[in-house]
Enzyme design. Structure first.
Site, PDB file in Angstrom:
ATOM      1  N   GLY A 168       0.827  -1.206   0.000  1.00  0.00           N
ATOM      2  CA  GLY A 168       0.000   0.000   0.000  1.00  0.00           C
ATOM      3  C   GLY A 168       0.855   1.248   0.000  1.00  0.00           C
ATOM      4  O   GLY A 168       1.638   1.484  -0.904  1.00  0.00           O
ATOM      5  N   ASP A 169       0.719   2.062   1.053  1.00  0.00           N
ATOM      6  CA  ASP A 169       1.462   3.324   1.134  1.00  0.00           C
ATOM      7  C   ASP A 169       2.494   3.300   2.255  1.00  0.00           C
ATOM      8  O   ASP A 169       2.883   4.342   2.765  1.00  0.00           O
ATOM      9  CB  ASP A 169       0.482   4.488   1.324  1.00  0.00           C
ATOM     10  CG  ASP A 169      -0.340   4.359   2.600  1.00  0.00           C
ATOM     11  OD1 ASP A 169      -0.298   3.273   3.225  1.00  0.00           O
ATOM     12  OD2 ASP A 169      -1.012   5.322   2.972  1.00  0.00           O
ATOM     13  N   GLU A 170       2.962   2.101   2.644  1.00  0.00           N
ATOM     14  CA  GLU A 170       3.917   1.979   3.747  1.00  0.00           C
ATOM     15  C   GLU A 170       5.303   1.597   3.217  1.00  0.00           C
ATOM     16  O   GLU A 170       5.455   0.660   2.447  1.00  0.00           O
ATOM     17  CB  GLU A 170       3.456   0.896   4.729  1.00  0.00           C
ATOM     18  CG  GLU A 170       2.129   1.226   5.384  1.00  0.00           C
ATOM     19  CD  GLU A 170       1.593   0.058   6.188  1.00  0.00           C
ATOM     20  OE1 GLU A 170       2.032  -1.090   5.961  1.00  0.00           O
ATOM     21  OE2 GLU A 170       0.730   0.302   7.034  1.00  0.00           O
TER      22      GLU A 170
END
Length: 177
Positions: A168-170
């Site tokens: 995801g956005d990690e």
């Protein structure tokens, strides 16, 4: 008995009579000449057949050798292709497809080159409100943002540091020393 001997037998019986011996000898000479010619023809034919068979055998061996050589080249090419595919699959298994950074499995498998413990600092990046970007601009734009962030991380970390996208956005960055 041979047909030639049958023709000569009556002549042999009359050898005591004058002139008959010459006739029998002429028949024998003709027979020897015919036999010699037939023998020569048979020898020539046998030589021709042997040459033809030898040529055919040589051509067959050459054809087999060329095909064996081609099979060897194909085998080597297939082994090289398999090894390259294996390396690609191994790289893909530990690399994030969107950013080309390490993925979670790559980060877990990562170790220092000499496998000794080293002091590290860990930075965890999480893009705030990233769902809003995907929802308002679409997933293609969201992917562009993730790729841009990965490029910024790659361009600004020290050499030897390790960056990974967990999903995801990690993102995670490992700093050493």
């Amino acid at each position: 008995k041979l047909p030639v001997i049958r023709r000569v037998e009556p002549l042999i019986a009359t050898l005591d009579e004058p002139g008959h011996g010459d006739e029998a000898l002429a028949h024998l000479q003709d027979s020897v000449r015919s036999f010699t010619q037939l023998g020569s023809l048979a020898t020539m034919r046998q030589s021709e057949m042997a040459e033809t068979e030898q040529t055919l055998l040589s051509n067959s061996i050459a054809w087999l050798f060329v095909n064996l050589l081609l099979l060897c080249f194909i085998g080597v090419a297939l082994v090289a292709l398999i090894l390259r595919q294996k390396r690609n699959l191994e790289r893909m298994a530990v690399t994030d497809g969107l950013t080309s950074l390490l993925n979670r499995a790559g980060l877990q498998a990562w170790a220092t080159p000499d496998r000794r413990p080293v002091p590290i600092a860990v930075a965890v990046l999480d893009v705030d409100h990233f769902k809003t970007i995907n929802d308002s601009l679409g997933h293609a734009r969201g992917d562009d943002v993730i790729r841009l962030l990965a490029r910024c991380i790659r361009d600004h970390i020290e050499e030897g540091s390790v960056a990974a996208r967990l999903g995801g956005d990690e993102f995670v960055i490992l700093f050493f020393g």
